[in-house]
Design a protein around this motif. Structure first.
Motif, PDB file in Angstrom:
ATOM      1  N   VAL A  33      76.754 -22.526 -61.570  1.00 40.26           N
ATOM      2  CA  VAL A  33      76.550 -21.217 -60.931  1.00 40.26           C
ATOM      3  C   VAL A  33      77.671 -20.242 -61.293  1.00 40.26           C
ATOM      4  CG1 VAL A  33      75.254 -22.187 -59.011  1.00 40.26           C
ATOM      5  CG2 VAL A  33      77.733 -21.943 -58.799  1.00 40.26           C
ATOM      6  N   GLY A  34      78.566 -20.652 -62.184  1.00 36.70           N
ATOM      7  CA  GLY A  34      79.651 -19.771 -62.604  1.00 36.70           C
ATOM      8  C   GLY A  34      81.000 -20.392 -62.302  1.00 36.70           C
ATOM      9  N   ARG A  35      82.016 -19.550 -62.192  1.00 36.28           N
ATOM     10  CA  ARG A  35      83.379 -20.019 -61.969  1.00 36.28           C
ATOM     11  C   ARG A  35      83.895 -19.493 -60.635  1.00 36.28           C
ATOM     12  NH1 ARG A  35      86.482 -21.440 -66.661  1.00 36.28           N
ATOM     13  NH2 ARG A  35      85.247 -21.392 -68.562  1.00 36.28           N
ATOM     14  N   ALA A  36      84.321 -20.378 -59.759  1.00 37.36           N
ATOM     15  CA  ALA A  36      84.975 -19.963 -58.518  1.00 37.36           C
ATOM     16  C   ALA A  36      86.374 -19.470 -58.869  1.00 37.36           C
ATOM     17  CB  ALA A  36      85.050 -21.135 -57.552  1.00 37.36           C
ATOM     18  N   ASP A  37      86.717 -18.250 -58.435  1.00 38.96           N
ATOM     19  CA  ASP A  37      87.993 -17.658 -58.833  1.00 38.96           C
ATOM     20  C   ASP A  37      89.169 -18.554 -58.481  1.00 38.96           C
ATOM     21  OD1 ASP A  37      86.667 -15.512 -59.854  1.00 38.96           O
ATOM     22  OD2 ASP A  37      87.318 -14.075 -58.337  1.00 38.96           O
ATOM     23  N   LEU A  38      89.406 -18.756 -57.172  1.00 38.38           N
ATOM     24  CA  LEU A  38      90.554 -19.525 -56.719  1.00 38.38           C
ATOM     25  C   LEU A  38      90.125 -20.484 -55.620  1.00 38.38           C
ATOM     26  CD1 LEU A  38      93.120 -16.591 -56.291  1.00 38.38           C
ATOM     27  CD2 LEU A  38      92.789 -18.014 -58.319  1.00 38.38           C
ATOM     28  N   VAL A  39      90.670 -21.694 -55.653  1.00 39.49           N
ATOM     29  CA  VAL A  39      90.430 -22.650 -54.579  1.00 39.49           C
ATOM     30  C   VAL A  39      91.786 -23.180 -54.133  1.00 39.49           C
ATOM     31  CG1 VAL A  39      89.222 -24.729 -53.817  1.00 39.49           C
ATOM     32  CG2 VAL A  39      88.236 -23.308 -55.649  1.00 39.49           C
ATOM     33  N   PHE A  40      92.056 -23.059 -52.831  1.00 41.45           N
ATOM     34  CA  PHE A  40      93.291 -23.576 -52.253  1.00 41.45           C
ATOM     35  C   PHE A  40      92.958 -24.657 -51.230  1.00 41.45           C
ATOM     36  CE2 PHE A  40      94.491 -19.243 -53.541  1.00 41.45           C
ATOM     37  CZ  PHE A  40      95.688 -19.479 -54.191  1.00 41.45           C
ATOM     38  N   GLU A  41      93.979 -25.402 -50.853  1.00 38.44           N
ATOM     39  CA  GLU A  41      93.846 -26.385 -49.779  1.00 38.44           C
ATOM     40  C   GLU A  41      94.885 -26.051 -48.717  1.00 38.44           C
ATOM     41  OE1 GLU A  41      93.308 -31.192 -49.442  1.00 38.44           O
ATOM     42  OE2 GLU A  41      94.874 -30.448 -50.763  1.00 38.44           O
ATOM     43  N   ASP A  42      94.462 -26.004 -47.449  1.00 36.28           N
ATOM     44  CA  ASP A  42      95.425 -25.692 -46.397  1.00 36.28           C
ATOM     45  C   ASP A  42      96.080 -26.959 -45.871  1.00 36.28           C
ATOM     46  OD1 ASP A  42      93.732 -26.880 -44.551  1.00 36.28           O
ATOM     47  OD2 ASP A  42      93.135 -25.018 -43.565  1.00 36.28           O
ATOM     48  N   ARG A  43      96.944 -26.801 -44.891  1.00 32.65           N
ATOM     49  CA  ARG A  43      97.740 -27.934 -44.409  1.00 32.65           C
ATOM     50  C   ARG A  43      96.907 -28.985 -43.693  1.00 32.65           C
ATOM     51  NH1 ARG A  43     101.129 -24.444 -39.932  1.00 32.65           N
ATOM     52  NH2 ARG A  43      99.347 -23.381 -39.021  1.00 32.65           N
ATOM     53  N   HIS A  44      95.656 -28.652 -43.367  1.00 27.69           N
ATOM     54  CA  HIS A  44      94.774 -29.627 -42.728  1.00 27.69           C
ATOM     55  C   HIS A  44      93.800 -30.272 -43.713  1.00 27.69           C
ATOM     56  CE1 HIS A  44      96.160 -28.475 -38.744  1.00 27.69           C
ATOM     57  NE2 HIS A  44      96.017 -27.227 -39.081  1.00 27.69           N
ATOM     58  N   GLY A  45      93.944 -29.973 -45.003  1.00 32.32           N
ATOM     59  CA  GLY A  45      93.047 -30.534 -46.002  1.00 32.32           C
ATOM     60  C   GLY A  45      91.752 -29.770 -46.174  1.00 32.32           C
ATOM     61  N   ARG A  46      91.637 -28.612 -45.552  1.00 33.53           N
ATOM     62  CA  ARG A  46      90.442 -27.779 -45.675  1.00 33.53           C
ATOM     63  C   ARG A  46      90.539 -26.949 -46.956  1.00 33.53           C
ATOM     64  NH1 ARG A  46      89.493 -22.263 -44.088  1.00 33.53           N
ATOM     65  NH2 ARG A  46      91.742 -22.263 -43.785  1.00 33.53           N
ATOM     66  N   LEU A  47      89.438 -26.849 -47.696  1.00 35.86           N
ATOM     67  CA  LEU A  47      89.415 -26.033 -48.913  1.00 35.86           C
ATOM     68  C   LEU A  47      89.072 -24.588 -48.578  1.00 35.86           C
ATOM     69  CD1 LEU A  47      87.595 -28.369 -51.466  1.00 35.86           C
ATOM     70  CD2 LEU A  47      90.055 -28.098 -51.076  1.00 35.86           C
ATOM     71  N   LEU A  48      89.705 -23.674 -49.282  1.00 38.35           N
ATOM     72  CA  LEU A  48      89.442 -22.242 -49.134  1.00 38.35           C
ATOM     73  C   LEU A  48      89.088 -21.684 -50.507  1.00 38.35           C
ATOM     74  CD1 LEU A  48      89.485 -19.582 -47.496  1.00 38.35           C
ATOM     75  CD2 LEU A  48      91.925 -19.400 -48.079  1.00 38.35           C
ATOM     76  N   LEU A  83      85.390 -19.744 -46.797  1.00 36.90           N
ATOM     77  CA  LEU A  83      85.218 -18.721 -47.829  1.00 36.90           C
ATOM     78  C   LEU A  83      85.995 -17.460 -47.480  1.00 36.90           C
ATOM     79  CD1 LEU A  83      81.338 -19.072 -48.262  1.00 36.90           C
ATOM     80  CD2 LEU A  83      83.119 -20.227 -49.579  1.00 36.90           C
ATOM     81  N   MET A  84      86.464 -16.783 -48.531  1.00 39.95           N
ATOM     82  CA  MET A  84      87.180 -15.520 -48.346  1.00 39.95           C
ATOM     83  C   MET A  84      86.921 -14.599 -49.532  1.00 39.95           C
ATOM     84  SD  MET A  84      91.325 -14.845 -48.127  1.00 39.95           S
ATOM     85  CE  MET A  84      91.551 -15.707 -46.575  1.00 39.95           C
TER      86      MET A  84
END
Length: 308
Positions: A33-48, A83-84
């Protein structure tokens, strides 16, 4: 400045832009479906997953981001994903669309990108052929192109569990739009949230107020409380209140039993206004004792949520 350079700045220095500690996970991860710009992981292991757009947020960016959500859940079904969107300008109708789909909006001006670039010594390769008057930053090449997915514990950010988000300017702006009663109530709430920052977070730019999220072990962060001051950003009077967006909470995966217990507990302190989907409490009517009870109740349930 081009969009690619905005991505790179956000990738390298997420805390400076987003006021929360994040760990690099993937940059431009490819899918059908394309390229996700940026993916981070927060201190609880949740992906953003963050979609970055230069200028005004285009209509298609929202659907694009939802596609990336589906792609990431297929690859990592057990990981909570949020998502953001980040853009220089976000029209009000698109902001509302994002909120209805639980997508966080961050409007970050080009000036802010340039100021942070100057602070960290980042330079814009896209402006190499511009005159000094046309460019507000020196020039050097941008080193990354297609960063692979990082393993947990990898990456080069200075993220750590112990670092708390600094949202002082947002909270001060919010309090400046409250009357005296609102200032007292929300100051106490913000202090309580700092003490509970390991399992709660506040996001800003939610209409004219904020959104308080609880962390649920099986869900990740979910919106549970919204706060609004006495005036919006345009100076118009609005009702100073707490909203409890239970319809959003349920949509995010919060157990219905938790929502029912939380609502019942609040209503045992003060009567709730509004309907069952999104009840609210007007701050102006609260006594000092009710203020303390409500804030204590909110963060008691936030602690309970982190064990769910």
């Amino acid at each position: 400045m081009v969009e690619r350079e905005m991505q790179e700045l956000l990738w390298r220095y997420p805390e400076r832009f987003l006021n929360e500690p994040l760990k690099q996970f993937a940059w431009e991860t490819s899918s059908n479906v394309g390229r996700a710009d940026l993916v981070f992981e927060d201190r609880h292991g949740r992906l953003l997953i963050i979609e970055v757009k230069r200028g005004k947020l285009p209509r298609g960016a929202i659907d694009q981001l939802l596609d990336y959500f589906g792609m990431m859940k297929q690859r990592l079904p057990d990981k909570p994903v949020e998502l953001m969107v980040v853009a220089n300008s976000i029209p009000s109708e698109r902001r509302l669309t994002c909120e209805s789909r639980d997508i966080e909006c961050r409007e970050i001006s080009e000036k802010t990108f340039r100021e942070i670039a100057a602070e960290v010594g980042y330079t814009f390769a896209s402006e190499a052929n511009l005159s000094p008057a046309a460019s507000e930053a020196p020039i050097s090449p941008s080193p990354r192109r297609d960063t692979p997915v990082q393993k947990v514990g990898g990456g080069t950010s200075n993220w750590s569990f112990s670092r708390a988000a600094d949202s002082t300017s947002d909270s001060l702006d919010f309090l400046s739009r409250c009357d005296d009663k609102g200032k007292n109530f929300f100051t106490a709430l913000f202090e309580a949230q700092k003490a509970a920052s390991n399992h709660t977070k506040i996001t800003w730019k939610h209409e004219s107020g904020f959104s308080l999220h609880f962390y649920f072990h099986r869900v990740g962060f979910a919106p549970v409380v919204w706060g609004f001051p006495g005036r919006n950003h345009d100076g118009r009077s609005i009702r100073q209140r707490l909203d409890f967006p239970f319809d959003f909470s349920l949509r995010a995966g919060v157990p219905e039993t938790f929502v029912n217990e939380f609502g019942a507990s609040l209503s045992s302190i003060v009567p709730l206004s509004g309907g069952g989907k999104r009840p609210n409490i007007p701050v102006a009517t609260l006594s000092s004792a009710e203020t303390s009870q409500i804030i204590e109740n909110i963060f008691s349930f936030a602690a309970k949520a982190s064990k769910n």
